[in-house]
Scaffold this motif. Structure first.
Motif, mmCIF file in Angstrom:
data_model
loop_
_atom_site.group_PDB
_atom_site.id
_atom_site.type_symbol
_atom_site.label_atom_id
_atom_site.label_comp_id
_atom_site.label_asym_id
_atom_site.label_seq_id
_atom_site.Cartn_x
_atom_site.Cartn_y
_atom_site.Cartn_z
ATOM 1 N N GLN A 156 0.787 -1.268 0.010
ATOM 2 C CA GLN A 156 -0.225 0.010 0.041
ATOM 3 C C GLN A 156 0.969 1.270 -0.169
ATOM 4 O OE1 GLN A 156 -3.505 -0.137 -0.458
ATOM 5 N NE2 GLN A 156 -2.980 2.099 -1.130
ATOM 6 N N ILE A 157 1.946 1.233 0.699
ATOM 7 C CA ILE A 157 3.150 2.289 0.810
ATOM 8 C C ILE A 157 3.420 2.615 -0.736
ATOM 9 C CG2 ILE A 157 5.355 3.412 1.373
ATOM 10 C CD1 ILE A 157 4.492 1.657 4.208
ATOM 11 N N GLN A 158 3.782 1.646 -1.506
ATOM 12 C CA GLN A 158 4.268 1.726 -2.907
ATOM 13 C C GLN A 158 3.293 2.331 -3.582
ATOM 14 O OE1 GLN A 158 4.398 0.097 -5.782
ATOM 15 N NE2 GLN A 158 2.716 -1.513 -5.298
ATOM 16 N N LYS A 159 2.006 1.812 -3.681
ATOM 17 C CA LYS A 159 0.979 2.238 -4.357
ATOM 18 C C LYS A 159 0.620 3.675 -4.269
ATOM 19 C CE LYS A 159 -1.268 -2.362 -4.750
ATOM 20 N NZ LYS A 159 -2.342 -3.035 -4.351
ATOM 21 N N ASP A 160 0.630 4.174 -2.792
ATOM 22 C CA ASP A 160 0.482 5.404 -2.472
ATOM 23 C C ASP A 160 1.512 6.358 -3.117
ATOM 24 O OD1 ASP A 160 -2.036 4.760 -1.370
ATOM 25 O OD2 ASP A 160 -1.141 4.746 0.432
ATOM 26 N N ALA A 161 2.730 5.883 -2.879
ATOM 27 C CA ALA A 161 3.646 6.712 -3.473
ATOM 28 C C ALA A 161 3.665 6.841 -5.123
ATOM 29 C CB ALA A 161 5.074 6.008 -3.261
ATOM 30 N N ILE A 162 3.188 6.064 -5.745
ATOM 31 C CA ILE A 162 3.062 5.914 -7.313
ATOM 32 C C ILE A 162 2.005 7.051 -7.534
ATOM 33 C CG2 ILE A 162 2.213 4.698 -9.196
ATOM 34 C CD1 ILE A 162 5.146 3.800 -8.639
ATOM 35 N N GLU A 163 0.902 6.759 -6.493
ATOM 36 C CA GLU A 163 -0.221 7.832 -6.901
ATOM 37 C C GLU A 163 0.057 9.256 -6.629
ATOM 38 O OE1 GLU A 163 -4.893 8.843 -5.337
ATOM 39 O OE2 GLU A 163 -3.823 6.967 -4.561
ATOM 40 N N TRP A 164 0.976 9.576 -5.734
ATOM 41 C CA TRP A 164 1.251 10.865 -5.431
ATOM 42 C C TRP A 164 2.452 11.421 -5.908
ATOM 43 C CZ3 TRP A 164 -2.818 13.723 -4.511
ATOM 44 C CH2 TRP A 164 -3.896 13.152 -3.782
ATOM 45 N N SER A 165 3.311 10.686 -6.574
ATOM 46 C CA SER A 165 4.532 11.313 -7.199
ATOM 47 C C SER A 165 4.528 12.038 -8.211
ATOM 48 C CB SER A 165 5.166 10.016 -7.755
ATOM 49 O OG SER A 165 6.374 10.255 -8.425
ATOM 50 N N PRO A 166 5.137 13.222 -7.967
ATOM 51 C CA PRO A 166 5.138 14.434 -8.931
ATOM 52 C C PRO A 166 5.614 13.941 -10.350
ATOM 53 C CG PRO A 166 5.773 15.273 -7.068
ATOM 54 C CD PRO A 166 5.703 14.041 -6.734
ATOM 55 N N VAL A 167 6.691 13.120 -10.322
ATOM 56 C CA VAL A 167 7.338 12.718 -11.310
ATOM 57 C C VAL A 167 6.414 11.624 -12.196
ATOM 58 C CG1 VAL A 167 9.275 11.788 -12.572
ATOM 59 C CG2 VAL A 167 9.659 13.326 -10.745
ATOM 60 N N VAL A 168 5.777 10.846 -11.528
ATOM 61 C CA VAL A 168 4.780 9.506 -11.987
ATOM 62 C C VAL A 168 3.789 10.387 -12.841
ATOM 63 C CG1 VAL A 168 2.976 8.094 -11.472
ATOM 64 C CG2 VAL A 168 5.327 7.825 -10.638
ATOM 65 N N ASN A 169 3.471 11.451 -12.023
ATOM 66 C CA ASN A 169 2.240 12.273 -12.622
ATOM 67 C C ASN A 169 2.508 13.022 -13.796
ATOM 68 O OD1 ASN A 169 -0.719 12.205 -11.434
ATOM 69 N ND2 ASN A 169 1.015 11.693 -9.626
ATOM 70 N N THR A 170 3.857 13.346 -13.922
ATOM 71 C CA THR A 170 4.452 14.058 -15.220
ATOM 72 C C THR A 170 4.225 13.056 -16.177
ATOM 73 O OG1 THR A 170 5.890 15.564 -13.877
ATOM 74 C CG2 THR A 170 6.536 15.344 -16.149
ATOM 75 N N TYR A 171 4.797 11.974 -16.025
ATOM 76 C CA TYR A 171 4.981 10.464 -16.969
ATOM 77 C C TYR A 171 3.363 10.557 -17.428
ATOM 78 C CZ TYR A 171 9.585 8.963 -17.208
ATOM 79 O OH TYR A 171 11.167 8.791 -17.374
ATOM 80 N N THR A 172 2.480 10.324 -16.580
ATOM 81 C CA THR A 172 1.069 9.946 -16.830
ATOM 82 C C THR A 172 0.181 10.933 -17.228
ATOM 83 O OG1 THR A 172 0.235 9.813 -14.450
ATOM 84 C CG2 THR A 172 1.418 7.801 -15.336
ATOM 85 N N ARG A 173 0.322 12.066 -16.645
ATOM 86 C CA ARG A 173 -0.772 13.379 -16.860
ATOM 87 C C ARG A 173 0.404 14.354 -17.363
ATOM 88 N NH1 ARG A 173 -4.153 14.712 -11.720
ATOM 89 N NH2 ARG A 173 -1.978 15.617 -11.477
ATOM 90 N N PRO A 174 0.961 14.303 -18.481
ATOM 91 C CA PRO A 174 1.903 15.450 -18.881
ATOM 92 C C PRO A 174 1.433 16.894 -18.712
ATOM 93 C CG PRO A 174 1.579 13.578 -20.618
ATOM 94 C CD PRO A 174 0.401 13.492 -19.612
ATOM 95 N N ALA A 175 2.533 17.557 -18.547
ATOM 96 C CA ALA A 175 2.176 19.033 -18.233
ATOM 97 C C ALA A 175 2.151 19.815 -19.480
ATOM 98 C CB ALA A 175 3.380 19.828 -17.459
ATOM 99 N N LYS A 176 1.601 20.799 -19.498
ATOM 100 C CA LYS A 176 1.538 21.814 -20.739
ATOM 101 C C LYS A 176 2.718 22.292 -21.005
ATOM 102 C CE LYS A 176 -0.562 25.739 -22.570
ATOM 103 N NZ LYS A 176 -1.349 27.050 -22.142
ATOM 104 N N LEU A 177 3.241 21.941 -22.102
ATOM 105 C CA LEU A 177 4.618 22.636 -22.463
ATOM 106 C C LEU A 177 4.541 23.364 -23.581
ATOM 107 C CD1 LEU A 177 7.916 20.524 -22.511
ATOM 108 C CD2 LEU A 177 7.231 22.009 -24.395
ATOM 109 N N THR A 178 5.234 24.639 -23.364
ATOM 110 C CA THR A 178 5.346 25.574 -24.523
ATOM 111 C C THR A 178 6.643 25.963 -24.643
ATOM 112 O OG1 THR A 178 5.191 27.450 -23.040
ATOM 113 C CG2 THR A 178 2.940 26.734 -23.871
ATOM 114 N N SER A 179 6.969 26.508 -25.789
ATOM 115 C CA SER A 179 8.352 26.912 -26.299
ATOM 116 C C SER A 179 8.561 27.994 -26.942
ATOM 117 C CB SER A 179 9.235 25.814 -27.033
ATOM 118 O OG SER A 179 8.705 25.745 -28.248
#
Length: 182
Positions: A156-179
């Motif tokens: 459960q600890i690892q599952k919660d860490a995956i759910e709340w990881s900022p970098v996991v969320n960057t991989y799975t819910r990519p940020a809006k990127l502009t250049s």
């Protein structure tokens, strides 16, 4: 003790984080959610031969390069490997924070990540078919945890860490990127 972690002895508790400081940080962000919004700044300069040097805060510069198969000089990890290392480190930080919050003492956090990447688009100069997807896909994370609790709690600890990881969320819910060219 491993060559990667010379400060940790196998089977002994990982050096703890300050549980009271963690609680205070969490409460501060509960009380003032807007205060948790921060800017992350980096500065990167190209050094030739696909070597790039990045400054983060006042830390020593980070070298990022490419392997010979991708025309680099093999002087450092490549950008995708650095992203994958950041993913593992972020998951590890989350695991330790969640375990600390729940009163669990950990003796081991080992994370292995294997991902697939199609390099045939070759930075926009190779096979550019619409079916091509630059970047990683199928990211597999394997987490080896040990501590003073049962396997169900560790899971459960690892599952919660995956759910709340900022970098996991960057991989799975990519940020809006502009250049922009400056």
């Amino acid at each position: 003790m491993s060559d990667l972690t010379p400060n940790h002895i196998d089977g002994e508790a990982l050096a703890p984080i300050d549980a009271d400081a963690l609680k205070a940080l969490a409460q501060k962000n509960i009380d003032n959610p807007e205060g948790g919004l921060k800017k992350i700044r980096t500065h990167t300069e190209a050094d030739g031969h696909f070597r790039n040097i990045t400054q983060v805060r006042d830390l020593p510069p980070i070298l990022v390069s490419e392997p010979p198969a991708l025309l680099g000089d093999n002087s450092a990890a490549n950008p995708t490997e650095v992203a994958q290392a950041a993913l593992a480190a972020c998951i590890s930080v989350g695991i330790q924070a969640i375990a600390t919050h729940r009163g669990v003492t950990l003796t081991k956090i080992n994370i292995d990540i294997v991902s697939d990447i199609d390099v045939s688009p070759t930075w926009g100069t190779g096979d550019l078919g619409e079916h091509k997807r630059p970047g990683v896909s199928n990211v597999e994370v394997s987490i080896d945890l040990e501590g003073d609790t049962d396997r169900e709690t560790l899971d459960q600890i690892q599952k919660d860490a995956i759910e709340w990881s900022p970098v996991v969320n960057t991989y799975t819910r990519p940020a809006k990127l502009t250049s922009k060219l400056v």
